[in-house]
Design a protein around this motif. Sequence first.
Motif, mmCIF file in Angstrom:
data_model
loop_
_atom_site.group_PDB
_atom_site.id
_atom_site.type_symbol
_atom_site.label_atom_id
_atom_site.label_comp_id
_atom_site.label_asym_id
_atom_site.label_seq_id
_atom_site.Cartn_x
_atom_site.Cartn_y
_atom_site.Cartn_z
ATOM 1 N N CYS A 213 -4.193 46.817 124.024
ATOM 2 C CA CYS A 213 -5.280 47.468 123.274
ATOM 3 C C CYS A 213 -5.521 48.901 123.731
ATOM 4 O O CYS A 213 -6.670 49.297 123.974
ATOM 5 C CB CYS A 213 -6.580 46.678 123.392
ATOM 6 S SG CYS A 213 -6.499 45.062 122.650
ATOM 7 N N GLU A 689 -13.061 50.520 138.654
ATOM 8 C CA GLU A 689 -14.026 50.009 137.666
ATOM 9 C C GLU A 689 -13.308 49.606 136.373
ATOM 10 O O GLU A 689 -13.581 48.538 135.808
ATOM 11 C CB GLU A 689 -15.080 51.081 137.356
ATOM 12 C CG GLU A 689 -16.056 51.312 138.514
ATOM 13 C CD GLU A 689 -16.792 52.656 138.442
ATOM 14 O OE1 GLU A 689 -17.571 52.940 139.351
ATOM 15 O OE2 GLU A 689 -16.558 53.423 137.475
ATOM 16 N N GLY A 690 -12.408 50.462 135.930
ATOM 17 C CA GLY A 690 -11.685 50.172 134.683
ATOM 18 C C GLY A 690 -10.816 48.936 134.816
ATOM 19 O O GLY A 690 -10.734 48.113 133.905
ATOM 20 N N VAL A 693 -12.984 45.744 134.759
ATOM 21 C CA VAL A 693 -13.453 45.359 133.424
ATOM 22 C C VAL A 693 -12.291 44.843 132.567
ATOM 23 O O VAL A 693 -12.457 43.931 131.758
ATOM 24 C CB VAL A 693 -14.226 46.523 132.769
ATOM 25 C CG1 VAL A 693 -14.559 46.217 131.324
ATOM 26 C CG2 VAL A 693 -15.513 46.791 133.557
ATOM 27 N N MET A 694 -11.100 45.381 132.785
ATOM 28 C CA MET A 694 -9.925 44.820 132.106
ATOM 29 C C MET A 694 -9.698 43.384 132.582
ATOM 30 O O MET A 694 -9.381 42.490 131.791
ATOM 31 C CB MET A 694 -8.701 45.692 132.395
ATOM 32 C CG MET A 694 -7.512 45.383 131.520
ATOM 33 S SD MET A 694 -6.177 46.580 131.804
ATOM 34 C CE MET A 694 -6.475 47.750 130.499
ATOM 35 N N GLU A 702 -10.820 37.979 126.134
ATOM 36 C CA GLU A 702 -9.635 38.378 125.380
ATOM 37 C C GLU A 702 -8.660 37.224 125.204
ATOM 38 O O GLU A 702 -8.309 36.547 126.163
ATOM 39 C CB GLU A 702 -8.916 39.524 126.094
ATOM 40 C CG GLU A 702 -9.690 40.815 126.096
ATOM 41 C CD GLU A 702 -8.948 41.902 126.864
ATOM 42 O OE1 GLU A 702 -7.723 41.990 126.725
ATOM 43 O OE2 GLU A 702 -9.609 42.625 127.616
ATOM 44 N N PHE A 716 -9.956 44.333 116.332
ATOM 45 C CA PHE A 716 -10.995 44.366 117.363
ATOM 46 C C PHE A 716 -12.199 43.503 116.983
ATOM 47 O O PHE A 716 -13.039 43.204 117.818
ATOM 48 C CB PHE A 716 -11.462 45.809 117.616
ATOM 49 C CG PHE A 716 -10.481 46.629 118.401
ATOM 50 C CD1 PHE A 716 -9.811 46.090 119.488
ATOM 51 C CD2 PHE A 716 -10.228 47.954 118.071
ATOM 52 C CE1 PHE A 716 -8.909 46.843 120.233
ATOM 53 C CE2 PHE A 716 -9.342 48.719 118.803
ATOM 54 C CZ PHE A 716 -8.677 48.164 119.886
ATOM 55 N N ARG A 717 -12.281 43.124 115.716
ATOM 56 C CA ARG A 717 -13.369 42.248 115.323
ATOM 57 C C ARG A 717 -13.162 40.858 115.939
ATOM 58 O O ARG A 717 -14.088 40.222 116.401
ATOM 59 C CB ARG A 717 -13.408 42.131 113.793
ATOM 60 C CG ARG A 717 -14.608 41.427 113.223
ATOM 61 C CD ARG A 717 -14.426 41.212 111.715
ATOM 62 N NE ARG A 717 -13.827 42.381 111.075
ATOM 63 C CZ ARG A 717 -14.517 43.405 110.592
ATOM 64 N NH1 ARG A 717 -15.817 43.398 110.657
ATOM 65 N NH2 ARG A 717 -13.903 44.416 110.030
ATOM 66 N N TYR A 719 -10.446 40.064 118.216
ATOM 67 C CA TYR A 719 -9.917 40.102 119.577
ATOM 68 C C TYR A 719 -10.975 40.821 120.391
ATOM 69 O O TYR A 719 -11.202 42.017 120.221
ATOM 70 C CB TYR A 719 -8.583 40.850 119.627
ATOM 71 C CG TYR A 719 -7.961 40.883 121.009
ATOM 72 C CD1 TYR A 719 -7.039 39.915 121.389
ATOM 73 C CD2 TYR A 719 -8.298 41.873 121.921
ATOM 74 C CE1 TYR A 719 -6.467 39.941 122.652
ATOM 75 C CE2 TYR A 719 -7.742 41.901 123.184
ATOM 76 C CZ TYR A 719 -6.825 40.936 123.543
ATOM 77 O OH TYR A 719 -6.262 40.968 124.794
ATOM 78 N N LEU A 721 -12.748 42.683 123.055
ATOM 79 C CA LEU A 721 -12.751 43.488 124.267
ATOM 80 C C LEU A 721 -14.170 43.509 124.845
ATOM 81 O O LEU A 721 -15.142 43.374 124.112
ATOM 82 C CB LEU A 721 -12.324 44.932 123.965
ATOM 83 C CG LEU A 721 -10.861 45.179 123.583
ATOM 84 C CD1 LEU A 721 -10.642 46.664 123.352
ATOM 85 C CD2 LEU A 721 -9.909 44.673 124.640
ATOM 86 N N VAL A 722 -14.246 43.712 126.144
ATOM 87 C CA VAL A 722 -15.550 43.821 126.794
ATOM 88 C C VAL A 722 -16.230 45.100 126.308
ATOM 89 O O VAL A 722 -15.589 46.160 126.213
ATOM 90 C CB VAL A 722 -15.387 43.855 128.326
ATOM 91 C CG1 VAL A 722 -16.721 44.158 129.006
ATOM 92 C CG2 VAL A 722 -14.812 42.530 128.828
ATOM 93 N N THR A 723 -17.525 45.016 125.989
ATOM 94 C CA THR A 723 -18.278 46.209 125.594
ATOM 95 C C THR A 723 -19.276 46.574 126.693
ATOM 96 O O THR A 723 -19.508 45.786 127.619
ATOM 97 C CB THR A 723 -19.034 45.976 124.267
ATOM 98 O OG1 THR A 723 -19.915 44.868 124.449
ATOM 99 C CG2 THR A 723 -18.079 45.689 123.134
ATOM 100 N N ALA A 724 -19.864 47.739 126.568
ATOM 101 C CA ALA A 724 -20.690 48.288 127.654
ATOM 102 C C ALA A 724 -21.806 47.345 128.145
ATOM 103 O O ALA A 724 -22.001 47.217 129.357
ATOM 104 C CB ALA A 724 -21.257 49.643 127.235
ATOM 105 N N PRO A 725 -22.550 46.680 127.246
ATOM 106 C CA PRO A 725 -23.659 45.857 127.764
ATOM 107 C C PRO A 725 -23.195 44.667 128.603
ATOM 108 O O PRO A 725 -24.002 44.059 129.309
ATOM 109 C CB PRO A 725 -24.358 45.362 126.485
ATOM 110 C CG PRO A 725 -23.922 46.294 125.417
ATOM 111 C CD PRO A 725 -22.537 46.734 125.780
ATOM 112 N N ILE A 727 -20.803 44.617 131.001
ATOM 113 C CA ILE A 727 -20.155 44.874 132.292
ATOM 114 C C ILE A 727 -21.050 44.429 133.449
ATOM 115 O O ILE A 727 -22.269 44.519 133.382
ATOM 116 C CB ILE A 727 -19.760 46.365 132.469
ATOM 117 C CG1 ILE A 727 -20.986 47.280 132.359
ATOM 118 C CG2 ILE A 727 -18.690 46.750 131.479
ATOM 119 C CD1 ILE A 727 -20.704 48.719 132.774
#
Lengths: 802, 162
Positions: A213, A689-690, A693-694, A702, A716-717, A719, A721-725, A727
């Motif tokens: 991704c 950090e990256g 989160v991966m 995922e 992306f709808r 599959y 991925l982690v979003t900001a809220p 983490i």
Amino acid sequence: MKVAEKTKFIQPGTLIGKRIPKMDAPEKASGKTRYIHDIDLPGQLYGKILRSERVHARIKHIDTAAAKALPGVHAVITAADIVDQRPIGVAKDHLPLKTDKVRSLRDEVAAVAAESEQIALAALRLIKVEYEDLPILTDPAEAIKPGATLIHPEPRQPGGQDALKPSGPVAFTGKPDNIAMRFDYCHGDVVQAEAESDAVVEDTFKLHYVTHCCMGVSGMIADFDSSGNLLMYSNTQVPFLHKREFAEYLNMDPGRIRIIQPAIGGGFGSKLDIYPFEVICVFLARAAKRPVKLVFTREEEFISSPTRQPVLLTLRSGCKRDGSLTFRTVHTLHDNGAYTSWGATTPFVMMQTFSSLYRVPNCDYHTVAVYTNNPYAGSFRGYGNLQATFAVEAHMDKLAEAIGMDTLEFRLKNAQEQGEVSGQGMEFDSCGFKECLTTAAERSDFRRKFAENVKNRNAPGAIKRGVGIASMLHVGGGAKIYPSDGCGTILKLDDFGQVTLITGASEIGQGSETVLSQLVCEELGLPMSALTVVNNDTAITPWDVGVHASRTTFIAGNSALGAARLAKAKVLAAAARKFECPAEELDLRGGYVIKAASGEALIDLPRLMRNLHFSDKAELVMTTFYYEPPSSYQDKRYKGNVSAAYAWASQVVEVEVDTETGIVKMTKITAAHDVGRVLNRLGIEGQIEGGIVMGQGYALTESLIIENGVMRNPSFRDYKLVTAPEIPEIDISFIETMDGEGPQGAKGVGEAPAICVAAATANAIYNATGVRICGLPFTPERVYRALHGKGEKLYLAPEKAA
Amino acid sequence: MSLKHDIEFKLNGVSRCASVRVDMSALDMLRDVAGLTGTKYGCGEGECGACTILVDGLSLNSCLMFAVDCHGRDVVTIEGLAADAKADALRAAFVEHGAVQCGYCTPGMVMQASHLLATHPDADAEAIKRGIEGNLCRCTGYTKIVEAIASVSRTGKPGARS
């Protein structure tokens, strides 16, 4: 002689360990950076690929007449038009344009170059392909059985292929079975060791499909000049290997191929192999005699990009009552997909974790990678290590529990130490593993929370807290997996005191150009603003093996440092002549030549450089390389010190498990990483950090859903991925072991942070609930079912044949 | 191939005309007609936020908007933020806080952040996380992006952490 200006003293300072912003960040934050998608050449056409939309089928007939007749179409190609096609990939089992068969949904059948994307897409719709469906094979356990449908049958077998045979020196003539690759490794005697064990545990783990991704979709531009030289704008992570391989596929002299890398919208290992779309783009440019740009849609990126290697893994481990590990036996079944890319070779890394993360006197490891009609697996940050670590760290917890030992104590007892040589022959010259374990545990208050959570498992309330620990070992000083490992550097000093660093190492967003510049500026006593980096054109930069294996800081860093040292020696020698003193008494600092003892500035660098302009003794372009780090190629039994340094890390994951919904919330990760030395604190925090989160995405959200070879969620709808809220809070500690071979003591870190998150999460869920879940990801459904006694059936054990 | 339509709108403060296909997205119009490539294609279906622009002060995914719907509107892209002092501070914060890695999501992220701060100047870390929920980043893990935005928010603590 003029009266000297007021004497100036330059205070010592260092760039090492500081928070240095990335040099390319201002352009990127302003939207000015040009990615492949943003580049257009005059006269450029747009390429599009027709994919099979069948999982396994014989191609009976392709009719391109209507597409060719569409106004604005310059070229329509199928395998029949490209007589000199050669198979690509790690096992050379993959023709870019398919001839007789399609073997997975992503397979390329035809391609078009047209004056606009719209026309190219319209032309694709006009291509008629007649297929005859073949039996679909998507279960790797079925694929190894005798009599299974063959994905690449030999010509003499029923359904055998003849397509790849006549294509020149690199031919692939099929396989008598579906086995793509096998790996068998052993040290010690696991049978004897098991007999001597006090506790033995066995589990089968199922690791799933995920994909990179990258936010920037794949793409390239191919352009031939009037002499037939090929220019490619490419996102590859391995430009020099690409150049050589393209030369082979196109039967060209490599010297006639030039690769320019525009800024890359994410790599993570996805751009390590040559893919059909790249070769097809070149074929289109050749056929149309115009530059051709071929860029994926997001859906195409999902469907046709390689995945992380899905693995079915059975691990059997044992230990003695005193807590010492006795043996590990591992059987893994890898779903290779229809073709072989780097995913098939992840056992190289996986076996290191089984054999060498902890001291294991006896280890037996077997992998079979089988062909199926599924998407094929490539390389992805961590390279098999996420899967291996997931299994190993589950068993560290299980064994500790079996013998009634504190789980941290059990790990500390078996952890590798500096100076040790592992059973696989890895030499740990710097090793902060135990310090990683104790640091992560202490900073997270692991022991107290662990005991408290176990006590609270049966307390009222749906939310259970859990804490889990896991560690990882990964190469951190290059990796001898290609025939060579090295990087060249050219350093140019100009009359104005500006330095140009020309390096073979590619920047893929990870910040390598900034770290390399820091190393050079530190050596030459210059501010970062004095440096310009050129790193994106094979016609200019020296050779490098590519961005992979967490190697750039270590290998390219040592190379850049070597060039800076050469430059420094030249400059100081010239200054010594000018000031009639020994060079040893001089140093470079703050843009000046100084007296080393007092810091007194003698002359500023630009003025000295102008003095040297074209003089006999001046040589203002330094060329050097760091080639063949002190590591060795593994022997046929996979033994050897494959890297010049190794990275270590421990991570503690804290979760809240909602036992009524199965929702797992990751609240905090405490990470301790042995990085050798921190060079750029801002950059290394960002990498960790990256990566974490991966790893969180791998653990929780995922999953590529493949049903009968069809990808059900290529967006992306669907599959997630982690979003900001979502983490977690992240606490990072750096363990600085000052590696003797690393540049300024540093080791590689790029892949490390993603590796043990899922393993620690599994242990945290167990700590919270007392339920061990051996499959990923920990979606609410999977967790709920496991907690409520409706877990999946035990996975079938992979083939245990030798 | 398809019908074209003439539109007139304000792009980054400057009035302009364009002749666009009726099926063209605002994203393609910005990139291919106006030649402003700072707005990125990430997914084409409003899931990643890489193509975030401001239209009449609202942040939206330009891939989901038809180019013809830009007619009569005030469109601001990442290139247009250059004129805005507040946005300068935001861009500088992204750089200084290490919020940029591959950088592909960055223009959309900066656009969304600038809209967030324009509408919620007091946003704290939690509000910032929610505010950029629709913008995906695969490199940074968001932490440094949140720190960067917080440093220019009114309640944020400017400067890096110790």
